[in-house]
Design a protein around this motif. Structure first.
Motif, PDB file in Angstrom:
ATOM      1  N   PHE A 188       9.928   8.096   2.772  1.00  0.00           N
ATOM      2  CA  PHE A 188       8.767   8.326   1.935  1.00  0.00           C
ATOM      3  C   PHE A 188       9.127   9.433   0.959  1.00  0.00           C
ATOM      4  N   GLY A 189       8.719   9.301  -0.283  1.00  0.00           N
ATOM      5  CA  GLY A 189       9.080  10.321  -1.262  1.00  0.00           C
ATOM      6  C   GLY A 189       8.165  10.292  -2.465  1.00  0.00           C
ATOM      7  N   ARG A 201      -7.662  -0.938   4.970  1.00  0.00           N
ATOM      8  CA  ARG A 201      -7.360  -1.832   3.854  1.00  0.00           C
ATOM      9  C   ARG A 201      -6.728  -3.146   4.303  1.00  0.00           C
ATOM     10  N   VAL A 202      -6.035  -3.148   5.463  1.00  0.00           N
ATOM     11  CA  VAL A 202      -5.422  -4.399   5.936  1.00  0.00           C
ATOM     12  C   VAL A 202      -6.204  -5.010   7.102  1.00  0.00           C
ATOM     13  N   LEU A 204      26.499   4.939 -20.605  1.00  0.00           N
ATOM     14  CA  LEU A 204      25.437   4.334 -21.411  1.00  0.00           C
ATOM     15  C   LEU A 204      24.255   5.288 -21.390  1.00  0.00           C
ATOM     16  N   LEU A 205      24.004   5.954 -22.491  1.00  0.00           N
ATOM     17  CA  LEU A 205      22.927   6.925 -22.593  1.00  0.00           C
ATOM     18  C   LEU A 205      21.577   6.215 -22.600  1.00  0.00           C
ATOM     19  N   VAL A 206      20.653   6.718 -21.822  1.00  0.00           N
ATOM     20  CA  VAL A 206      19.305   6.137 -21.750  1.00  0.00           C
ATOM     21  C   VAL A 206      18.431   6.855 -22.784  1.00  0.00           C
ATOM     22  N   PHE A 207      17.828   6.100 -23.696  1.00  0.00           N
ATOM     23  CA  PHE A 207      16.939   6.680 -24.696  1.00  0.00           C
ATOM     24  C   PHE A 207      15.525   6.832 -24.169  1.00  0.00           C
ATOM     25  N   GLU A 208      15.117   5.872 -23.381  1.00  0.00           N
ATOM     26  CA  GLU A 208      13.751   5.887 -22.818  1.00  0.00           C
ATOM     27  C   GLU A 208      13.788   5.066 -21.538  1.00  0.00           C
ATOM     28  N   GLU A 209      13.047   5.512 -20.526  1.00  0.00           N
ATOM     29  CA  GLU A 209      13.018   4.753 -19.277  1.00  0.00           C
ATOM     30  C   GLU A 209      11.623   4.740 -18.694  1.00  0.00           C
ATOM     31  N   GLU A 210      11.402   3.739 -17.872  1.00  0.00           N
ATOM     32  CA  GLU A 210      10.117   3.608 -17.202  1.00  0.00           C
ATOM     33  C   GLU A 210      10.344   2.980 -15.835  1.00  0.00           C
ATOM     34  N   ASP A 211       9.883   3.660 -14.791  1.00  0.00           N
ATOM     35  CA  ASP A 211       9.940   3.079 -13.452  1.00  0.00           C
ATOM     36  C   ASP A 211       8.855   2.050 -13.342  1.00  0.00           C
ATOM     37  N   LEU A 212       9.174   0.913 -12.771  1.00  0.00           N
ATOM     38  CA  LEU A 212       8.191  -0.132 -12.548  1.00  0.00           C
ATOM     39  C   LEU A 212       7.580   0.120 -11.179  1.00  0.00           C
ATOM     40  N   GLU A 213       6.343   0.527 -11.192  1.00  0.00           N
ATOM     41  CA  GLU A 213       5.655   0.870  -9.949  1.00  0.00           C
ATOM     42  C   GLU A 213       4.798  -0.297  -9.485  1.00  0.00           C
ATOM     43  N   PRO A 214       4.758  -0.502  -8.169  1.00  0.00           N
ATOM     44  CA  PRO A 214       3.915  -1.602  -7.658  1.00  0.00           C
ATOM     45  C   PRO A 214       2.451  -1.318  -7.920  1.00  0.00           C
ATOM     46  N   ASP A 215       1.689  -2.400  -8.056  1.00  0.00           N
ATOM     47  CA  ASP A 215       0.247  -2.255  -8.234  1.00  0.00           C
ATOM     48  C   ASP A 215      -0.378  -1.718  -6.952  1.00  0.00           C
ATOM     49  N   ALA A 216      -1.372  -0.879  -7.113  1.00  0.00           N
ATOM     50  CA  ALA A 216      -2.057  -0.294  -5.947  1.00  0.00           C
ATOM     51  C   ALA A 216      -2.963  -1.308  -5.308  1.00  0.00           C
ATOM     52  N   ILE A 260       0.838  -1.203   0.000  1.00  0.00           N
ATOM     53  CA  ILE A 260       0.000   0.000   0.000  1.00  0.00           C
ATOM     54  C   ILE A 260       0.873   1.253   0.000  1.00  0.00           C
ATOM     55  N   LEU A 261       1.885   1.286   0.874  1.00  0.00           N
ATOM     56  CA  LEU A 261       2.721   2.481   0.983  1.00  0.00           C
ATOM     57  C   LEU A 261       3.636   2.661  -0.225  1.00  0.00           C
ATOM     58  N   GLN A 262       4.019   1.571  -0.880  1.00  0.00           N
ATOM     59  CA  GLN A 262       4.804   1.705  -2.105  1.00  0.00           C
ATOM     60  C   GLN A 262       3.953   2.324  -3.212  1.00  0.00           C
ATOM     61  N   ALA A 263       2.700   1.947  -3.265  1.00  0.00           N
ATOM     62  CA  ALA A 263       1.808   2.487  -4.288  1.00  0.00           C
ATOM     63  C   ALA A 263       1.397   3.922  -3.966  1.00  0.00           C
ATOM     64  N   ASP A 264       1.250   4.244  -2.669  1.00  0.00           N
ATOM     65  CA  ASP A 264       0.828   5.582  -2.254  1.00  0.00           C
ATOM     66  C   ASP A 264       1.451   5.905  -0.901  1.00  0.00           C
ATOM     67  N   GLY A 265       2.619   6.527  -0.937  1.00  0.00           N
ATOM     68  CA  GLY A 265       3.327   6.879   0.283  1.00  0.00           C
ATOM     69  C   GLY A 265       2.601   7.897   1.132  1.00  0.00           C
ATOM     70  N   ARG A 266       1.551   8.530   0.571  1.00  0.00           N
ATOM     71  CA  ARG A 266       0.777   9.519   1.319  1.00  0.00           C
ATOM     72  C   ARG A 266      -0.495   8.930   1.919  1.00  0.00           C
ATOM     73  N   ALA A 267      -0.656   7.632   1.820  1.00  0.00           N
ATOM     74  CA  ALA A 267      -1.861   6.989   2.381  1.00  0.00           C
ATOM     75  C   ALA A 267      -1.922   7.265   3.883  1.00  0.00           C
ATOM     76  N   SER A 268      -3.109   7.586   4.358  1.00  0.00           N
ATOM     77  CA  SER A 268      -3.276   7.868   5.780  1.00  0.00           C
ATOM     78  C   SER A 268      -3.233   6.570   6.590  1.00  0.00           C
ATOM     79  N   ILE A 269      -2.918   6.708   7.864  1.00  0.00           N
ATOM     80  CA  ILE A 269      -2.910   5.542   8.763  1.00  0.00           C
ATOM     81  C   ILE A 269      -4.301   4.901   8.755  1.00  0.00           C
ATOM     82  N   ARG A 270      -5.324   5.740   8.795  1.00  0.00           N
ATOM     83  CA  ARG A 270      -6.699   5.227   8.810  1.00  0.00           C
ATOM     84  C   ARG A 270      -6.983   4.391   7.569  1.00  0.00           C
ATOM     85  N   SER A 271      -6.587   4.911   6.411  1.00  0.00           N
ATOM     86  CA  SER A 271      -6.841   4.180   5.170  1.00  0.00           C
ATOM     87  C   SER A 271      -6.045   2.878   5.118  1.00  0.00           C
TER      88      SER A 271
END
Length: 165
Positions: free
Chosen positions: A70-71, A46-47, A153-165, A31-42
C-alpha cells in the motif's frame, strides 16, 4: 547454460500460483487501488460482506502476492523531482538479475522492466533536474559493467492513470 541451471532459475523466478479471484475480490482490489487507506469496515460495506470476511479476503490477497503493498501516489514534480525520463538499456545476455539489483539502488528509479525488442530494459527515473539526470546516466548507469548502451527519453509531461473510485 546447463538444463538443470535453467530449471532452477525458472523455479526461483515463479511465485506460487495465486488462488482464483471472484467478483468480490475484484471489487476489493478496485476499491483499494482507488483508496489504499480505505478502512476494512468501508470496504466490507461497499462489497456487501462482513468485516471479518473483508479482512480475511484482503489478508489472502496480500499473502498470495496479488496485493504487493500500500502506498501513496506522488506528484513527482511537486515533490521536487521535476525531471523524468525513460531510459532504455541494452545489457549483456543473462545478466538481468544482476542488473536489476543494481538499478533498484539508483536514486529516483521508479519502474524497471525486462522487455523484448530493440533494447532489454526499460527504466523510469525521476530526478530533481537535468544535471541530476545527466549524473545518473553518465556516471551511475554507464558504470555498470553489464550495461552495453543506454538511450534517454526525456518526459515532457506525464499522467498516472488511476483506477476509478
Amino acid at each position: 547454460m546447463a538444463p538443470e541451471q535453467m530449471a532452477e532459475m525458472t523455479q526461483d523466478a515463479l511465485p506460487p500460483p495465486a488462488r482464483p479471484l471472484d467478483a468480490i475480490d475484484q471489487d476489493i482490489l478496485r476499491i483499494l487501488q482507488a483508496d489504499g487507506r480505505a478502512s476494512i469496515r468501508s470496504v466490507a460495506e461497499r462489497v456487501h460482506v462482513s468485516r471479518a470476511n473483508a479482512y480475511a479476503r484482503i489478508n489472502r490477497l496480500v499473502e498470495d502476492g496479488v496485493i504487493r503493498g500500500f502506498g501513496a501516489r506522488v506528484d513527482h514534480e511537486r515533490a521536487g523531482h521535476s525531471t523524468s525520463a525513460y531510459i532504455t538499456l541494452k545489457i549483456v545476455q543473462n545478466t538481468w538479475r544482476t542488473v536489476r539489483e543494481q538499478l533498484r539502488q539508483l536514486p529516483g528509479a521508479s519502474h524497471i522492466a525486462l522487455v523484448g525488442g530493440d533494447f532489454d530494459v526499460l527504466l523510469l527515473v525521476h530526478t530533481p533536474d537535468n544535471r541530476a539526470l545527466r549524473e545518473l546516466v553518465l556516471t551511475r548507469l554507464q558504470a555498470i559493467p553489464e550495461v552495453l548502451s543506454t538511450r534517454t527519453l526525456l518526459v515532457f509531461e506525464e499522467e498516472d492513470l488511476e483506477p476509478d473510485a
